[in-house]
Write a protein that holds these residues in place. Structure first.
Motif, PDB file in Angstrom:
ATOM      1  N   LEU A  54       5.324  -2.071  -2.305  1.00  0.00           N
ATOM      2  CA  LEU A  54       5.223  -0.629  -2.099  1.00  0.00           C
ATOM      3  C   LEU A  54       3.838  -0.115  -2.481  1.00  0.00           C
ATOM      4  CD1 LEU A  54       8.707   0.428  -3.510  1.00  0.00           C
ATOM      5  CD2 LEU A  54       8.008   0.469  -1.104  1.00  0.00           C
ATOM      6  N   SER A  55       3.299  -0.672  -3.562  1.00  0.00           N
ATOM      7  CA  SER A  55       1.972  -0.269  -4.022  1.00  0.00           C
ATOM      8  C   SER A  55       0.921  -0.554  -2.956  1.00  0.00           C
ATOM      9  CB  SER A  55       1.620  -1.008  -5.318  1.00  0.00           C
ATOM     10  OG  SER A  55       0.267  -0.838  -5.652  1.00  0.00           O
ATOM     11  N   PHE A  56       0.934  -1.764  -2.416  1.00  0.00           N
ATOM     12  CA  PHE A  56      -0.066  -2.127  -1.418  1.00  0.00           C
ATOM     13  C   PHE A  56       0.166  -1.371  -0.110  1.00  0.00           C
ATOM     14  CE2 PHE A  56      -3.276  -4.846   0.424  1.00  0.00           C
ATOM     15  CZ  PHE A  56      -3.992  -5.264  -0.690  1.00  0.00           C
ATOM     16  N   LEU A  57       1.431  -1.108   0.189  1.00  0.00           N
ATOM     17  CA  LEU A  57       1.755  -0.341   1.396  1.00  0.00           C
ATOM     18  C   LEU A  57       1.202   1.081   1.289  1.00  0.00           C
ATOM     19  CD1 LEU A  57       3.405  -0.557   4.072  1.00  0.00           C
ATOM     20  CD2 LEU A  57       5.345   0.387   2.797  1.00  0.00           C
ATOM     21  N   ASP A  58       1.380   1.700   0.108  1.00  0.00           N
ATOM     22  CA  ASP A  58       0.966   3.092  -0.066  1.00  0.00           C
ATOM     23  C   ASP A  58      -0.548   3.256  -0.177  1.00  0.00           C
ATOM     24  OD1 ASP A  58       3.513   4.162   0.069  1.00  0.00           O
ATOM     25  OD2 ASP A  58       3.895   3.937  -2.067  1.00  0.00           O
ATOM     26  N   ARG A  59      -1.247   2.180  -0.566  1.00  0.00           N
ATOM     27  CA  ARG A  59      -2.708   2.310  -0.649  1.00  0.00           C
ATOM     28  C   ARG A  59      -3.383   1.982   0.683  1.00  0.00           C
ATOM     29  NH1 ARG A  59      -4.131  -2.587  -4.751  1.00  0.00           N
ATOM     30  NH2 ARG A  59      -2.236  -1.720  -5.678  1.00  0.00           N
ATOM     31  N   SER A  60      -2.746   1.120   1.492  1.00  0.00           N
ATOM     32  CA  SER A  60      -3.401   0.661   2.722  1.00  0.00           C
ATOM     33  C   SER A  60      -2.882   1.351   3.985  1.00  0.00           C
ATOM     34  CB  SER A  60      -3.239  -0.859   2.869  1.00  0.00           C
ATOM     35  OG  SER A  60      -1.878  -1.232   2.895  1.00  0.00           O
ATOM     36  N   ASN A  61      -1.789   2.144   3.864  1.00  0.00           N
ATOM     37  CA  ASN A  61      -1.281   2.794   5.075  1.00  0.00           C
ATOM     38  C   ASN A  61      -2.236   3.854   5.620  1.00  0.00           C
ATOM     39  OD1 ASN A  61      -0.865   4.827   3.200  1.00  0.00           O
ATOM     40  ND2 ASN A  61       1.373   4.806   3.345  1.00  0.00           N
ATOM     41  N   VAL A  62      -3.251   4.200   4.818  1.00  0.00           N
ATOM     42  CA  VAL A  62      -4.274   5.121   5.316  1.00  0.00           C
ATOM     43  C   VAL A  62      -5.013   4.522   6.507  1.00  0.00           C
ATOM     44  CG1 VAL A  62      -6.094   4.297   3.748  1.00  0.00           C
ATOM     45  CG2 VAL A  62      -6.147   6.655   4.572  1.00  0.00           C
ATOM     46  N   ALA A  63      -5.099   3.187   6.547  1.00  0.00           N
ATOM     47  CA  ALA A  63      -5.745   2.523   7.694  1.00  0.00           C
ATOM     48  C   ALA A  63      -4.928   2.714   8.957  1.00  0.00           C
ATOM     49  CB  ALA A  63      -5.917   1.033   7.390  1.00  0.00           C
ATOM     50  N   ASN A  64      -3.599   2.652   8.826  1.00  0.00           N
ATOM     51  CA  ASN A  64      -2.732   2.887   9.981  1.00  0.00           C
ATOM     52  C   ASN A  64      -2.758   4.348  10.398  1.00  0.00           C
ATOM     53  OD1 ASN A  64      -1.013   0.774   7.997  1.00  0.00           O
ATOM     54  ND2 ASN A  64      -1.299   0.090  10.104  1.00  0.00           N
ATOM     55  N   ALA A  65      -2.813   5.245   9.381  1.00  0.00           N
ATOM     56  CA  ALA A  65      -2.829   6.682   9.678  1.00  0.00           C
ATOM     57  C   ALA A  65      -4.128   7.084  10.374  1.00  0.00           C
ATOM     58  CB  ALA A  65      -2.663   7.478   8.384  1.00  0.00           C
ATOM     59  N   ARG A  66      -5.213   6.397  10.047  1.00  0.00           N
ATOM     60  CA  ARG A  66      -6.506   6.758  10.638  1.00  0.00           C
ATOM     61  C   ARG A  66      -6.485   6.658  12.158  1.00  0.00           C
ATOM     62  NH1 ARG A  66     -12.302   3.590   9.825  1.00  0.00           N
ATOM     63  NH2 ARG A  66     -13.641   5.271  10.617  1.00  0.00           N
ATOM     64  N   ILE A  67      -5.927   5.561  12.670  1.00  0.00           N
ATOM     65  CA  ILE A  67      -5.946   5.392  14.125  1.00  0.00           C
ATOM     66  C   ILE A  67      -4.860   6.214  14.817  1.00  0.00           C
ATOM     67  CG2 ILE A  67      -6.994   3.102  13.959  1.00  0.00           C
ATOM     68  CD1 ILE A  67      -4.331   1.861  14.608  1.00  0.00           C
TER      69      ILE A  67
END
Length: 494
Positions: A54-67
């Motif tokens: 969950l920690s890694f998902l919540d920090r890296s989902n910004v990359a998915n949100a960007r596109i």
């Protein structure tokens, strides 16, 4: 009085020898060590692994949100987006050591779920952010609230497992980072279809739903995260005695050590602790640039946003499987440095492929293969690097500080990395790929240096013991315990 773990020089099939101790043990009173280890794995690892996923998902989902339109809707430039990524790691680095000190002074059952709730709330707020300032504030506090989980769990596992058992468990735990990348891709693909539901863009729902999921699981975590062996209810008295005895002969895990600033200072004076930090520093830049920019890198190969989300899944999935396989192999041969050097070299091949493809949009398959090599090389190396202090540092406060030091020094590499993949360098991203390649080369240099120092100090200890055979065992007296990894009978795993 008889104990569940008989400390005597025993012969025969019932005895098992700890390679880092001169004491041999055998299980009695029906406690089966293999069965007990499986019980510990099932009780401890799924709980902390879910939190880290969950920690890694919540920090890296910004990359998915960007596109999916994050930067467009918040009216930010590409460089402002990079600044937001940097602020996350600044918060992370500043609060790493304080969070581990709090863990030492409280309990895992309280601290780990509380941290998770905190970052779950912050991650959810990202979905309702209205402007650039809000984006900056939320990213910074996400770093603050997530900073204590990884080093805290590494320290926590060191209080349950023997030294030669920790590396595999930590690697298994860390494999959730690449698994989060795979999950993140498919979740983002599915959630993005909720665009315009409730008047919200699809990227907002990515943050809101994944943040709410974190909060719900964090509340449940108060019941499924355990404390230390001496206080949990799911162990019998025999099992508890067995665990404490096997740890007592192996390391400092059962020592009732009080926190002192002097022990923190000892950590800062140990060159090996700085090298553990540099080992992760040279891996964190490629690790986080890959996880934060992979969807964008793939999209710039000529794919649509939806295709890019899905195409992030295979590299992460293969990396997850290989991380576990590499950890098992490393554990079998009890080697760390050599295995890190091999996988870092594989990652170097990946970045060479990415850099030599001058036209990613014309030859997307070539660059895509490069992302596989990069992921397969980076994640196993990071897992092994991060497990090193848990194996080699003795003294509870020193180990907790060393773990936090490693992540703090390491994430300074991530701070730099977040500024490298600038929009004007697309689609080849020569600047970012070159830095990642250079850092991987430096990783091999740092790991080789650490390998040399550990081997040299082991040889010095062996020579000392040969000249002083009367030297007491690692746990014979309180004075011996206080020496920690400086004790002549403490053998470093290289």
């Amino acid at each position: 009085m008889a104990t569940d773990y008989e400390a005597s020089k025993l012969e025969g099939p019932g005895a098992s020898t700890n390679p880092d101790s001169d004491i041999e043990y055998t299980a009695v009173d029906g406690v089966n060590e293999s069965r007990l280890l499986r019980k510990l794995d099932l009780r401890l690892l799924p709980a902390v692994s879910i939190l880290y996923l969950l920690s890694f998902l919540d920090r890296s989902n910004v990359a998915n949100a960007r596109i999916e339109g994050l930067t467009t809707d918040l009216h930010m430039t590409g460089n402002q987006y990079l600044t937001g990524l940097t602020l996350y790691f600044i918060g992370y680095v500043l609060f790493e050591i304080p969070c581990n000190i709090i863990l030492k002074r409280t309990t895992p059952k309280f601290w780990l779920p509380t941290l998770t709730i905190a970052w779950g709330v912050v991650a959810t707020l990202m979905g309702v952010t209205k402007n650039l300032a809000g984006f900056f504030v939320v990213r910074f506090f996400l770093g603050v609230t997530e900073s204590g989980l990884f080093p805290g769990v590494v320290y926590y596992l060191s209080m349950w497992y023997k030294r030669n058992e920790r590396q595999y468990r930590i690697s298994l735990f860390f494999s959730c980072a690449s698994l989060a990348g795979a999950f993140g891709g498919i979740l983002a693909w599915g959630i993005a279809h909720m665009r315009h539901v409730g008047g919200y863009a699809g990227w907002r729902w990515i943050f809101i739903l994944e943040g709410l999921l974190t909060i719900v699981i964090a509340v449940i975590a108060y019941w499924f995260i355990s404390n230390y062996p001496e206080s949990v209810s799911w162990l019998s008295d025999k099992e508890r005695s067995f665990i404490q005895a096997r740890l007592r002969a192996d390391s400092d895990s059962t020592n009732d050590e009080k926190f002192t600033w002097a022990d923190v200072w000892v950590t800062f004076k140990d060159i090996k602790c700085w090298l553990y930090g540099l080992g992760f520093h040279t891996m964190s830049l490629p690790l986080y640039t890959l996880s934060l920019f992979l969807p964008t890198i793939i999209k710039d190969m000529g794919y649509t946003s939806a295709q890019s989300q899905l195409l992030t899944i295979p590299p992460y999935a293969v990396a997850t499987i290989f991380t576990v396989f590499w950890a098992i192999l490393s554990e079998k041969y009890q080697r760390r440095a050599l295995f890190i050097i091999i996988t870092s070299s594989v990652a170097i091949i990946g970045y060479i492929i990415l850099l030599t493809n001058e036209h990613p949009s014309k030859k997307p398959g070539v660059s895509y293969v490069g992302t596989f090599f990069a992921a397969i090389g980076i994640y196993p190396s990071v897992a092994l690097v991060l497990s090193w202090p848990a194996i080699n540092v003795s003294g509870q406060t020193k180990r907790a500080t060393a773990n936090a030091m490693q992540i703090s020094i390491g994430n300074l590499g991530a701070v730099l990395g977040t500024q490298l993949y600038r929009p004007k360098t697309a689609p080849r991203y020569v600047l970012g790929h070159c830095f990642a390649l250079g850092y991987l080369v430096m990783n091999i240099v740092v790991v080789s240096t650490l390998w040399y120092i550990l081997a040299k100090q082991n040889k010095q200890k062996e020579e000392y013991l040969a000249a002083h055979p009367e030297t007491r065992g690692f746990h014979d007296t309180d004075e011996d315990l206080k020496q920690g990894d400086r004790h002549p009978r403490w053998h470093f795993n290289a």
